[in-house]
Scaffold this motif. Sequence first.
Motif, mmCIF file in Angstrom:
data_model
loop_
_atom_site.group_PDB
_atom_site.id
_atom_site.type_symbol
_atom_site.label_atom_id
_atom_site.label_comp_id
_atom_site.label_asym_id
_atom_site.label_seq_id
_atom_site.Cartn_x
_atom_site.Cartn_y
_atom_site.Cartn_z
ATOM 1 N N ALA A 94 0.806 -1.226 0.000
ATOM 2 C CA ALA A 94 0.000 0.000 0.000
ATOM 3 C C ALA A 94 0.841 1.280 0.000
ATOM 4 C CB ALA A 94 -0.947 -0.002 1.195
ATOM 5 N N GLY A 95 1.669 1.466 1.009
ATOM 6 C CA GLY A 95 2.460 2.689 1.116
ATOM 7 C C GLY A 95 3.483 2.828 0.002
ATOM 8 N N ARG A 96 4.127 1.727 -0.320
ATOM 9 C CA ARG A 96 5.155 1.776 -1.378
ATOM 10 C C ARG A 96 4.537 2.101 -2.737
ATOM 11 N NH1 ARG A 96 7.141 -2.246 2.137
ATOM 12 N NH2 ARG A 96 9.326 -1.891 2.759
ATOM 13 N N LEU A 97 3.397 1.481 -3.042
ATOM 14 C CA LEU A 97 2.762 1.759 -4.334
ATOM 15 C C LEU A 97 2.325 3.218 -4.415
ATOM 16 C CD1 LEU A 97 1.847 0.411 -6.991
ATOM 17 C CD2 LEU A 97 -0.394 0.076 -5.938
ATOM 18 N N ARG A 98 1.879 3.774 -3.295
ATOM 19 C CA ARG A 98 1.480 5.187 -3.277
ATOM 20 C C ARG A 98 2.632 6.093 -3.698
ATOM 21 N NH1 ARG A 98 1.070 9.718 -3.663
ATOM 22 N NH2 ARG A 98 -0.277 11.228 -2.619
ATOM 23 N N VAL A 99 3.836 5.864 -3.174
ATOM 24 C CA VAL A 99 4.962 6.737 -3.521
ATOM 25 C C VAL A 99 5.570 6.381 -4.877
ATOM 26 C CG1 VAL A 99 5.529 7.360 -1.149
ATOM 27 C CG2 VAL A 99 6.583 5.342 -2.132
ATOM 28 N N ARG A 483 14.849 6.775 -9.505
ATOM 29 C CA ARG A 483 13.441 6.921 -9.133
ATOM 30 C C ARG A 483 13.060 5.929 -8.028
ATOM 31 N NH1 ARG A 483 12.773 7.114 -14.692
ATOM 32 N NH2 ARG A 483 11.846 5.020 -14.723
ATOM 33 N N PHE A 484 13.571 4.724 -8.155
ATOM 34 C CA PHE A 484 13.282 3.707 -7.136
ATOM 35 C C PHE A 484 13.831 4.152 -5.786
ATOM 36 C CE2 PHE A 484 13.909 -0.073 -4.624
ATOM 37 C CZ PHE A 484 12.834 -0.892 -4.940
ATOM 38 N N ASP A 485 15.081 4.621 -5.780
ATOM 39 C CA ASP A 485 15.705 5.040 -4.516
ATOM 40 C C ASP A 485 14.985 6.233 -3.897
ATOM 41 O OD1 ASP A 485 17.613 3.053 -4.628
ATOM 42 O OD2 ASP A 485 19.108 4.297 -5.642
ATOM 43 N N GLU A 486 14.568 7.176 -4.744
ATOM 44 C CA GLU A 486 13.847 8.353 -4.228
ATOM 45 C C GLU A 486 12.501 7.950 -3.614
ATOM 46 O OE1 GLU A 486 13.629 10.816 -7.670
ATOM 47 O OE2 GLU A 486 15.652 11.660 -7.409
ATOM 48 N N ALA A 487 11.809 7.047 -4.290
ATOM 49 C CA ALA A 487 10.521 6.578 -3.756
ATOM 50 C C ALA A 487 10.728 5.833 -2.435
ATOM 51 C CB ALA A 487 9.830 5.670 -4.776
ATOM 52 N N ALA A 489 13.172 6.227 -0.345
ATOM 53 C CA ALA A 489 13.574 7.192 0.682
ATOM 54 C C ALA A 489 12.354 7.914 1.250
ATOM 55 C CB ALA A 489 14.565 8.200 0.094
ATOM 56 N N GLU A 490 11.408 8.289 0.364
ATOM 57 C CA GLU A 490 10.188 8.951 0.831
ATOM 58 C C GLU A 490 9.366 8.017 1.701
ATOM 59 O OE1 GLU A 490 6.075 10.935 -0.918
ATOM 60 O OE2 GLU A 490 7.832 10.798 -2.223
ATOM 61 N N TYR A 491 9.286 6.752 1.279
ATOM 62 C CA TYR A 491 8.525 5.767 2.056
ATOM 63 C C TYR A 491 9.164 5.563 3.434
ATOM 64 C CZ TYR A 491 6.603 1.290 3.553
ATOM 65 O OH TYR A 491 6.001 0.292 4.284
ATOM 66 N N ALA A 492 10.487 5.426 3.456
ATOM 67 C CA ALA A 492 11.197 5.196 4.716
ATOM 68 C C ALA A 492 11.049 6.391 5.655
ATOM 69 C CB ALA A 492 12.672 4.919 4.443
ATOM 70 N N GLU A 493 11.136 7.596 5.093
ATOM 71 C CA GLU A 493 11.013 8.805 5.916
ATOM 72 C C GLU A 493 9.623 8.899 6.547
ATOM 73 O OE1 GLU A 493 11.405 13.691 5.483
ATOM 74 O OE2 GLU A 493 11.746 12.393 3.748
ATOM 75 N N ALA A 494 8.613 8.506 5.774
ATOM 76 C CA ALA A 494 7.234 8.570 6.285
ATOM 77 C C ALA A 494 7.008 7.587 7.421
ATOM 78 C CB ALA A 494 6.250 8.286 5.154
ATOM 79 N N HIS A 495 7.845 6.549 7.497
ATOM 80 C CA HIS A 495 7.648 5.523 8.514
ATOM 81 C C HIS A 495 8.658 5.612 9.655
ATOM 82 C CE1 HIS A 495 5.133 3.925 5.337
ATOM 83 N NE2 HIS A 495 4.584 3.142 6.229
ATOM 84 N N LEU A 496 9.423 6.708 9.697
ATOM 85 C CA LEU A 496 10.311 6.931 10.836
ATOM 86 C C LEU A 496 9.490 7.218 12.085
ATOM 87 C CD1 LEU A 496 13.134 9.185 9.328
ATOM 88 C CD2 LEU A 496 13.383 6.843 10.165
#
Length: 505
Positions: A94-99, A483-487, A489-496
């Motif tokens: 869910a979260g990964r597909l969103r980003v 693009r994969f790494d940026e997505a 990174a955004e996913y990981a930051e949201a789950h900190l």
Amino acid sequence: MSVNTPTLITFVIYIAAMVLIGLAAYRSTNNFSDYILGGRSLGSFVTALSAGASDMSGWLLMGLPGAIFLSGISESWIALGLIAGAYLNWLFVAGRLRVHTEHNGNALTLPDYFSSRFEDDSRVLRVLSAVVILVFFTIYCASGIVAGARLFESTFGMSYETALWAGAAATIAYTFVGGFLAVSWTDTVQASLMIFALILTPIIVLFASGGVEPTFAAIELKDAANFDMLKGASFVGVISLMAWGLGYFGQPHILARFMAADSVKSIPAARRISMAWMIFCLAGAVAVGFFGIAYFQVHPEQAGAVGENHERVFIELAKILFNPWVAGVLLSAILAAVMSTLSCQLLVCSSALTEDFYKAFLRKNASQVELVWVGRGMVLLVALIAIALAANPENRVLGLVSYAWAGFGAAFGPLVLFSVLWKRMNRNGALAGMLVGALTVIVWKQFGWLGLYEIIPGFLFASIAIVVFSLLGKAPSKAMLQRFDEAEAEYAEAHLPAAAPVAAR
């Protein structure tokens, strides 16, 4: 045509409310992104209930209670598999597909996402995945229209032909006018109605059967094996029922809810709400069928309709045990389940035709207004084709639902999972996985080897194909990896953890 007036009035009020929500959503639909994904504006609550309602069709209130009523608690393995699959889908996809969809060209559809994610300039991925969606979802839509027609036919004594149009008209109306926002807002209302019905009904059935001990005694008197989770079940049979959960990773109408969330940060709360809703609903559906065994064992004179069709157990219990007005509300829950799933499927088909064929190949520079109206036209087109398929109830369209679920699960499930978890995956791996998954399901279904549900070999072989062809092919480009790494990174930051930034300082 025999008309139950309170039930008819309840249905009319309910349908009118859904159409009014569609009109309200029309005012918030300004461009094609709004029509297809609601402008990525859904909060946690709407995302959660919309995902749940779009998943659980009329099967939840008719098929599952009917199976439990007929065979006992052993039929609940499928519910356990669905709960496990849905949870893992929320957790890993869910979260990964969103980003990832946002970082890959702000993709509005799955074919659009696959094409951008794997830099498929040939557009073969887009076309093939859109074709898979159209074929399977047209069958899905037809099955939903049949279920709605059966409900109107049995509730109001309509002819099948009249019930077919009555059941489909309201869903087509609000989907046509309001698009994704209408579908999501109505899904929220429908999910609330479904959980209300599935919590209230088994409680009343339990009391009507004399309480807990008399109910269990009556079930045991009917057949003690009704309590046996392994009644008539083989290892392959249990695994096949549990494997329904694998299908979640590839269902476009559910994945679209993840893509439409207002933020990846909304996903954890949505997951908790959606899973709680799902567990209560499935438990309620199982309880309706199970306690229904006791009720009709004690009152055999009322069991005529259920004896003819076990899937009517919820409908008959609602009619028998409740005031006609309350029964109308409870029966509206079946209509809600049918409408919520059908509307999502119509919209996904519309988006595939509009975004992945019309815009991609015919009118690349089409205006937003033009795309919205083409999208509405495609809703009507797919609906009419689905109604034509459903016109003959002997076509056994409903029996194809498990086939379509397996087709999506095997063709798209591994593809979606690997695309958000494995950066080394490339276009050849994606193509191979989709084709091997779909073809395996088709072939396995024809031969029925081992009695194993076709989604299991389809999912397994598709996963192997993705890994093998990705490793044999050239490595992804630097842009694709970036693009994969940026997505990620955004996913990981949201789950900190919330306190992490403070600790860093």
